[in-house]
Write a protein that holds these residues in place. Structure first.
Motif, PDB file in Angstrom:
ATOM      1  N   TYR A 189     -84.409 -27.522  54.981  1.00 62.25           N
ATOM      2  CA  TYR A 189     -84.024 -26.925  53.768  1.00 62.25           C
ATOM      3  C   TYR A 189     -83.373 -27.779  52.943  1.00 62.25           C
ATOM      4  O   TYR A 189     -82.961 -27.390  51.743  1.00 62.25           O
ATOM      5  N   CYS A 190     -82.900 -28.911  53.272  1.00 60.52           N
ATOM      6  CA  CYS A 190     -81.838 -29.897  52.617  1.00 60.52           C
ATOM      7  C   CYS A 190     -82.255 -30.778  51.566  1.00 60.52           C
ATOM      8  O   CYS A 190     -82.951 -31.686  52.069  1.00 60.52           O
ATOM      9  N   GLN A 202     -67.023 -34.239  51.802  1.00 60.59           N
ATOM     10  CA  GLN A 202     -68.192 -33.897  52.444  1.00 60.59           C
ATOM     11  C   GLN A 202     -69.033 -34.891  52.432  1.00 60.59           C
ATOM     12  O   GLN A 202     -69.320 -35.526  51.119  1.00 60.59           O
ATOM     13  N   GLY A 203     -70.012 -34.960  53.063  1.00 61.22           N
ATOM     14  CA  GLY A 203     -71.379 -35.915  53.005  1.00 61.22           C
ATOM     15  C   GLY A 203     -72.491 -35.881  53.929  1.00 61.22           C
ATOM     16  O   GLY A 203     -72.296 -34.761  54.887  1.00 61.22           O
ATOM     17  N   SER A 229     -65.867 -32.594  56.301  1.00 59.97           N
ATOM     18  CA  SER A 229     -67.416 -31.708  56.468  1.00 59.97           C
ATOM     19  C   SER A 229     -68.449 -32.852  56.597  1.00 59.97           C
ATOM     20  O   SER A 229     -69.145 -33.284  55.507  1.00 59.97           O
ATOM     21  N   GLY A 248     -70.385 -33.488  59.475  1.00 56.61           N
ATOM     22  CA  GLY A 248     -71.477 -33.191  60.498  1.00 56.61           C
ATOM     23  C   GLY A 248     -71.093 -33.416  61.825  1.00 56.61           C
ATOM     24  O   GLY A 248     -69.751 -33.380  62.268  1.00 56.61           O
ATOM     25  N   ARG A 259     -71.204 -25.774  59.246  1.00 59.24           N
ATOM     26  CA  ARG A 259     -71.762 -24.390  59.397  1.00 59.24           C
ATOM     27  C   ARG A 259     -72.616 -24.587  60.551  1.00 59.24           C
ATOM     28  O   ARG A 259     -73.209 -25.682  60.796  1.00 59.24           O
ATOM     29  N   GLU A 279     -75.271 -22.539  60.675  1.00 58.23           N
ATOM     30  CA  GLU A 279     -76.470 -22.393  60.062  1.00 58.23           C
ATOM     31  C   GLU A 279     -77.228 -21.261  60.424  1.00 58.23           C
ATOM     32  O   GLU A 279     -77.762 -20.414  59.724  1.00 58.23           O
ATOM     33  N   ARG A 307     -74.644 -27.920  68.075  1.00 56.79           N
ATOM     34  CA  ARG A 307     -73.603 -27.559  66.963  1.00 56.79           C
ATOM     35  C   ARG A 307     -72.483 -26.675  67.315  1.00 56.79           C
ATOM     36  O   ARG A 307     -71.516 -26.965  66.954  1.00 56.79           O
ATOM     37  N   MET A 355     -76.555 -19.943  55.962  1.00 62.18           N
ATOM     38  CA  MET A 355     -77.340 -19.405  54.605  1.00 62.18           C
ATOM     39  C   MET A 355     -77.603 -18.320  54.573  1.00 62.18           C
ATOM     40  O   MET A 355     -78.260 -17.812  55.512  1.00 62.18           O
ATOM     41  N   PRO A 373     -76.125 -18.182  49.725  1.00 59.74           N
ATOM     42  CA  PRO A 373     -77.786 -18.137  49.591  1.00 59.74           C
ATOM     43  C   PRO A 373     -78.327 -19.422  49.783  1.00 59.74           C
ATOM     44  O   PRO A 373     -77.827 -20.457  49.279  1.00 59.74           O
ATOM     45  N   PHE A 374     -79.448 -19.164  50.402  1.00 60.98           N
ATOM     46  CA  PHE A 374     -80.602 -20.526  50.617  1.00 60.98           C
ATOM     47  C   PHE A 374     -81.046 -20.464  49.326  1.00 60.98           C
ATOM     48  O   PHE A 374     -81.486 -19.533  48.620  1.00 60.98           O
ATOM     49  N   ILE A 375     -81.285 -21.851  48.865  1.00 62.34           N
ATOM     50  CA  ILE A 375     -82.015 -22.126  47.595  1.00 62.34           C
ATOM     51  C   ILE A 375     -82.822 -23.260  47.711  1.00 62.34           C
ATOM     52  O   ILE A 375     -82.468 -23.994  48.196  1.00 62.34           O
ATOM     53  N   TYR A 433     -75.850 -35.421  44.458  1.00 57.24           N
ATOM     54  CA  TYR A 433     -75.858 -34.791  45.552  1.00 57.24           C
ATOM     55  C   TYR A 433     -76.422 -33.320  45.598  1.00 57.24           C
ATOM     56  O   TYR A 433     -75.805 -32.132  45.287  1.00 57.24           O
ATOM     57  N   LEU A 471     -78.424 -30.370  46.865  1.00 54.95           N
ATOM     58  CA  LEU A 471     -78.781 -29.822  48.303  1.00 54.95           C
ATOM     59  C   LEU A 471     -80.041 -28.925  47.922  1.00 54.95           C
ATOM     60  O   LEU A 471     -80.851 -28.654  48.822  1.00 54.95           O
ATOM     61  N   TYR A 472     -79.925 -28.475  46.650  1.00 56.62           N
ATOM     62  CA  TYR A 472     -81.029 -27.420  46.174  1.00 56.62           C
ATOM     63  C   TYR A 472     -81.338 -27.633  44.851  1.00 56.62           C
ATOM     64  O   TYR A 472     -80.348 -28.123  43.991  1.00 56.62           O
TER      65      TYR A 472
HETATM   66  N1  SAM Z   1     -73.610 -33.015  56.757  1.00 55.22           N
HETATM   67  C1  SAM Z   1     -72.735 -32.063  56.677  1.00 55.22           C
HETATM   68  C2  SAM Z   1     -73.108 -31.050  57.772  1.00 55.22           C
HETATM   69  O1  SAM Z   1     -73.947 -30.875  58.237  1.00 55.22           O
HETATM   70  O2  SAM Z   1     -72.258 -29.938  58.067  1.00 55.22           O
HETATM   71  C3  SAM Z   1     -72.315 -31.402  55.384  1.00 55.22           C
HETATM   72  C4  SAM Z   1     -73.293 -31.537  54.230  1.00 55.22           C
HETATM   73  S1  SAM Z   1     -74.283 -30.272  54.346  1.00 55.22           S
HETATM   74  C5  SAM Z   1     -75.375 -30.520  53.092  1.00 55.22           C
HETATM   75  C6  SAM Z   1     -73.613 -28.872  53.708  1.00 55.22           C
HETATM   76  C7  SAM Z   1     -74.340 -27.510  53.817  1.00 55.22           C
HETATM   77  O3  SAM Z   1     -75.154 -27.347  52.810  1.00 55.22           O
HETATM   78  C8  SAM Z   1     -75.021 -27.187  55.037  1.00 55.22           C
HETATM   79  O4  SAM Z   1     -74.394 -26.789  56.011  1.00 55.22           O
HETATM   80  C9  SAM Z   1     -76.127 -26.031  54.578  1.00 55.22           C
HETATM   81  O5  SAM Z   1     -75.738 -24.833  55.194  1.00 55.22           O
HETATM   82  C10 SAM Z   1     -75.899 -26.171  52.882  1.00 55.22           C
HETATM   83  N2  SAM Z   1     -77.387 -26.397  52.149  1.00 55.22           N
HETATM   84  C11 SAM Z   1     -78.038 -27.478  52.563  1.00 55.22           C
HETATM   85  N3  SAM Z   1     -79.125 -27.179  51.990  1.00 55.22           N
HETATM   86  C12 SAM Z   1     -79.109 -26.166  51.384  1.00 55.22           C
HETATM   87  C13 SAM Z   1     -80.011 -25.018  50.564  1.00 55.22           C
HETATM   88  N4  SAM Z   1     -81.263 -25.635  50.253  1.00 55.22           N
HETATM   89  N5  SAM Z   1     -79.670 -24.191  49.762  1.00 55.22           N
HETATM   90  C14 SAM Z   1     -78.291 -23.405  50.379  1.00 55.22           C
HETATM   91  N6  SAM Z   1     -77.425 -24.429  51.161  1.00 55.22           N
HETATM   92  C15 SAM Z   1     -77.905 -25.366  51.686  1.00 55.22           C
END
Ligand code: SAM
Ligand code: FES
Length: 356
Positions: free
Chosen positions: A72-73, A110-111, A141, A143, A164, A166, A186, A205, A235-237, A309, A311-312
């Motif tokens: 999703y990321c 965060q990273g 944050s 991972g 998270r 997840e 996890r 999400m 929300p997931f995006i 950065y 993610l979505y």
């Molecule tokens: N790498 C760390 C981790 O795994 O916890 C922190 C960064 S990670 C990108 C942070 C959060 O972004 C994830 O736990 C996920 O829930 C959220 N995330 C990632 N892709 C997403 C998406 N497409 N839509 C919404 N939230 C998203």
């Protein structure tokens, strides 16, 4: 309103627990009227615990390199279009200094899971930030790492950790992640973090691909088991360069309903109105606060890296300076009768005589 649903909301508000079947009934049979009642109850609990204060966390997205490939990321390792960056130690400290001047007393580093940032490098960064700002809380944050790594970070002065979960359903987890990543690991990380004395945040999400209401019930039951200090949901995006590019985003309605349920399940929990919520609706974060959330996480990353950065798709605030983000959020909170607090914003039962 359906009397059974009203009775369930009342029970959740009064006893802070429901069983699997009851949680599912509430989610399945919710109506706009029931949701309004639920959110009203969530606000009452939020006001009793936190009043009308909103805690700020300054988010510093310090690396978008990641060795993982979550489906999703947007910064997953297979996205070769992502422009990768890492902030230097000086840049990170500068973000904190700027944030401090703006009233931030919590910083969130965060990273992605970036092997460049070894345990020792992270610990060194934590020490430097805590030395520069001893009155601030520091959240990591970054991972999954070993219990020993987490112990090192805690010893260096990190106060909180966001990871998270997840989704709390193992089959669903396997549909969102490659086989190398497991729900079991996890969850083990989350338990390690808790045992090491971090204030711990999990989360999920809403509306992620293949998610059912039963899965969300699993998530809510997991929160009851773990008893986290923070819960991050949004929300997931979809992101255009991921396998889930064509999937629909999660909805505002269901996210708000879950925020309200979480506030009633865990009255003291630190609950952010996330950037993702603000991305799917222009006033999503305000709606999140009115659904029981009590935290916002404006971005302190330098504007030069903001748009990397991702993610979505369509992420908001990628062009704004930290000061603009803070001012914008202050105005948004004010418009709904809430105020941003200049404080560390600890979990209530830890804020007196708390281990820093
Ligand atoms: N790498 C760390 C981790 O795994 O916890 C922190 C960064 S990670 C990108 C942070 C959060 O972004 C994830 O736990 C996920 O829930 C959220 N995330 C990632 N892709 C997403 C998406 N497409 N839509 C919404 N939230 C998203
Ligand atoms: Fe690593 Fe998203 S895949 S942060």
């Amino acid at each position: 309103m359906n009397t059974q649903v009203k009775a369930l909301i009342d029970r959740l508000a009064n006893r802070h627990t429901l069983d699997r079947e009851e949680l599912l009934t509430l989610l399945e049979q919710r109506t706009p009227e029931a949701a309004e009642y639920l959110l009203e109850k969530a606000r009452e609990v939020r006001h009793a615990v936190y009043g009308r204060e909103v805690y700020m966390r300054g988010l510093i997205e310090f690396t978008n390199y990641c060795k993982n490939d979550c489906y999703y990321c947007g910064i997953r390792c297979s996205n070769h279009k992502a422009q990768r960056y890492r902030l230097t130690r000086e840049e990170i400290l500068q973000c904190c200094a700027q944030g401090y001047a703006l009233g931030f007393r919590t910083f969130v580093l965060q990273g992605g899971e970036d092997p460049f940032f070894t345990d020792e490098k992270v610990a060194e960064m934590v020490r430097a930030i805590k030395q520069a700002h001893p009155d601030c809380a520091l959240t990591l944050s970054i991972g999954e790492r070993s219990r020993e790594s987490y112990r090192l970070f805690r010893g260096a002065g990190a106060d909180r950790y966001l990871l998270r979960h997840e989704t709390a359903n193992a089959d669903h987890y396997a549909k969102l992640h490659p086989p190398a990543l497991t729900l079991e690991r996890r969850k083990r990380c989350l338990r390690d973090l808790k045992e090491l004395g971090f204030q711990v945040g999990c989360g999920f999400m809403v509306g992620s691909p293949y998610q059912t209401l039963e899965h969300l019930v699993d998530d809510l039951l997991f929160l009851g088991e773990l008893e986290p200090h923070m819960v991050g949901i949004g929300p997931f995006i979809p992101h255009s360069e991921t396998p889930f590019a064509g999937e629909p985003a999660g909805t505002l309605e269901l996210t708000l309903c879950l925020l309200g349920m979480i506030r009633l399940l865990l009255p003291e929990v630190l609950l952010p109105a996330t950037t993702a919520l603000g991305t799917i609706h222009p006033t999503g974060r305000e709606a999140g606060i009115l659904a029981g959330a009590n935290v916002v996480m404006p971005n302190l990353s330098p504007t030069s890296v903001r748009s990397k950065y991702l993610l979505y798709d369509n992420k908001i605030c990628t062009g704004d300076e930290a000061a603009e983000c803070r001012a914008c959020l202050a105005g948004r909170m004010d418009s709904i009768g809430y105020t941003l607090a200049v404080s560390r914003g600890d979990y209530p039962s830890l804020s007196t005589g708390c281990p820093s």
